[in-house]
Design a protein around this motif. Structure first.
Motif, PDB file in Angstrom:
ATOM      1  N   LEU A  79       0.832  -1.206   0.000  1.00 44.82           N
ATOM      2  CA  LEU A  79       0.000   0.000   0.000  1.00 44.82           C
ATOM      3  C   LEU A  79       0.866   1.256   0.000  1.00 44.82           C
ATOM      4  O   LEU A  79       0.570   2.229  -0.694  1.00 44.82           O
ATOM      5  CB  LEU A  79      -0.926  -0.006   1.221  1.00 44.82           C
ATOM      6  N   ARG A  80       1.939   1.244   0.764  1.00 43.56           N
ATOM      7  CA  ARG A  80       2.803   2.424   0.875  1.00 43.56           C
ATOM      8  C   ARG A  80       3.470   2.759  -0.458  1.00 43.56           C
ATOM      9  O   ARG A  80       3.636   3.923  -0.814  1.00 43.56           O
ATOM     10  CB  ARG A  80       3.859   2.191   1.957  1.00 43.56           C
ATOM     11  N   GLN A  81       3.847   1.733  -1.209  1.00 41.65           N
ATOM     12  CA  GLN A  81       4.511   1.967  -2.487  1.00 41.65           C
ATOM     13  C   GLN A  81       3.614   2.679  -3.495  1.00 41.65           C
ATOM     14  O   GLN A  81       4.108   3.345  -4.409  1.00 41.65           O
ATOM     15  CB  GLN A  81       4.996   0.632  -3.069  1.00 41.65           C
ATOM     16  N   HIS A  82       2.299   2.553  -3.308  1.00 42.20           N
ATOM     17  CA  HIS A  82       1.370   3.228  -4.226  1.00 42.20           C
ATOM     18  C   HIS A  82       1.323   4.731  -3.960  1.00 42.20           C
ATOM     19  O   HIS A  82       0.990   5.511  -4.849  1.00 42.20           O
ATOM     20  CB  HIS A  82      -0.025   2.625  -4.079  1.00 42.20           C
ATOM     21  N   GLY A  83       1.647   5.133  -2.748  1.00 44.78           N
ATOM     22  CA  GLY A  83       1.625   6.561  -2.406  1.00 44.78           C
ATOM     23  C   GLY A  83       0.224   7.026  -2.050  1.00 44.78           C
ATOM     24  O   GLY A  83      -0.381   6.552  -1.085  1.00 44.78           O
ATOM     25  N   ASP A  84      -0.309   7.950  -2.836  1.00 40.03           N
ATOM     26  CA  ASP A  84      -1.636   8.520  -2.600  1.00 40.03           C
ATOM     27  C   ASP A  84      -2.691   7.439  -2.805  1.00 40.03           C
ATOM     28  O   ASP A  84      -2.799   6.843  -3.871  1.00 40.03           O
ATOM     29  CB  ASP A  84      -1.867   9.679  -3.568  1.00 40.03           C
ATOM     30  N   LEU A  85      -3.511   7.194  -1.775  1.00 44.94           N
ATOM     31  CA  LEU A  85      -4.537   6.155  -1.846  1.00 44.94           C
ATOM     32  C   LEU A  85      -5.940   6.731  -2.064  1.00 44.94           C
ATOM     33  O   LEU A  85      -6.931   6.028  -1.874  1.00 44.94           O
ATOM     34  CB  LEU A  85      -4.515   5.305  -0.570  1.00 44.94           C
ATOM     35  N   ALA A  86      -6.033   8.001  -2.457  1.00 43.09           N
ATOM     36  CA  ALA A  86      -7.340   8.580  -2.757  1.00 43.09           C
ATOM     37  C   ALA A  86      -7.974   7.826  -3.923  1.00 43.09           C
ATOM     38  O   ALA A  86      -7.300   7.476  -4.893  1.00 43.09           O
ATOM     39  CB  ALA A  86      -7.194  10.058  -3.114  1.00 43.09           C
TER      40      ALA A  86
END
Length: 354
Positions: free
Chosen positions: A95-102
């Motif tokens: 999840l962190r590698q994706h960055g923005d989770l909006a």
């Protein structure tokens, strides 16, 4: 629903095949916006079995996040994650590698009253990154009240036991109405799962349930499936379109990204009746209004899409608890960015005049 949607991409092709992780077969089940008769989002589904193992969970997350960039305009993607795996280092890294989770909804499954410290930290982290949460019961069970209150979800899922033969059960309709009032007070949406007949969908529409998915809505596919015309025709009325009136009722408000600093400025000095706290992407996160003792008091934001019909905006406002019922609504665009505020007296006056 604008809080959930990803930013619009004018070059998005709804028929593009969603990219997938080569180690797992993932499909995307359409989620129906019941009021508008169009896709609201897509749920990632493991096509070759339940995602219960650690490796499968991580693989589905990676596949869904990779496919996210090809989502059709103004839709969201939901990803199932067992609660006890949310604090897993591999899951957190994915999840962190994706960055923005909006624009991403995490479907929290297997809820238990006891949450580990690692899971608590992970919940705070994904929220801070812009992700929203969805909760519900296992398969046929009802969502636990404890999970709804503890996790403060944006979506509450109702499973097969709630939806099966809904059109023939006054008890189930009453239960959904009560749940709808609770979720409205939390500024959350109901998602009816396992919709298998036209009669069930029609009953959900009459109850005002905003989101639905299941065999009758559409099966999971490797492409972003549209909603079948036969499904839309079941709805008891034409999908409600925007009346375009909220834009004319917008008022400006003072905006800030620093809530603590704003709270130390007297309302009289600001020249505004409200302060909207926004994040770095201009999405509203809090609303400050004049309190009893003449200072700003923070409250939760009720966001309204600028193209929402006026009557629907009033209905959502009136579903709030008495202490916040008449506070301003915060209006946003399709990507959830702040546009202005709506004073309840302006909206109601317009509606009664119309």
């Amino acid at each position: 629903m604008d809080r959930i949607l990803r930013d619009a991409d004018p070059n998005a092709d709804p028929q593009l095949t969603a990219r997938s992780d080569p180690d797992v077969a993932v499909g995307y089940s359409p989620i129906l916006d019941v009021a508008r008769g169009s896709p609201a989002g897509y749920q990632a589904v493991a096509l070759d079995g339940p995602a219960t193992s650690r490796d499968n969970t991580v693989a589905i997350i990676r596949a869904a996040l990779s496919a996210f960039w090809q989502l059709p305009t103004n839709t969201f993607i939901s990803i199932p994650i067992p609660l006890h795996r949310l604090g897993d280092p591999l899951v957190r890294d994915a999840l962190r590698q994706h960055g923005d989770l909006a624009g991403i909804v995490l479907d929290i499954t297997d809820f238990t009253p006891t949450i580990s410290p690692a899971t608590e930290v992970a919940l705070d982290d994904v929220r801070a990154a812009g992700a929203l949460l969805s909760v519900g019961g296992r398969e046929t069970a009802q969502p636990e009240l404890g999970s709804i209150i503890r996790l403060r979800p944006s979506i509450v899922r109702l499973g097969h036991a709630w939806i099966a033969d809904l059109d023939q059960s006054a008890t189930k309709r009453t239960a959904i109405e009560v749940t709808g009032r609770l979720t409205a007070q939390l500024d959350a949406w109901i998602l009816a799962e396992a919709v298998s007949t036209g009669a069930e969908l029609r009953a959900l529409s009459e109850l005002g349930v905003p989101l639905a998915q299941g065999p009758f809505i559409g099966q999971a596919q490797s492409v972003w499936a549209d909603i079948d015309e036969a499904t839309i025709r079941v709805l008891p009325h034409a999908p409600s379109a925007s009346d375009g009136q909220l834009r004319a009722l917008l008022r400006q408000a003072y905006t800030t990204t620093d809530q603590a600093a704003a709270e130390h400025v007297l309302p009289e000095a600001s020249g505004y009746e409200s302060v909207v706290v926004i994040d770095d992407t201009r999405r509203p996160v809090s609303l400050l209004t004049r309190g009893t003792f003449g200072r700003w008091e923070p409250t939760a934001v009720l966001t309204i899409h600028v193209d929402t019909p006026v009557a629907e905006a009033v209905s959502r406002a009136m579903s709030r608890p008495p202490e916040t019922r008449f506070l301003p609504l915060v209006c946003t665009d399709a990507a959830g960015r702040f546009l202005g505020i709506l004073k309840i007296e302006d909206v109601v006056t317009h509606l009664t005049g119309a």
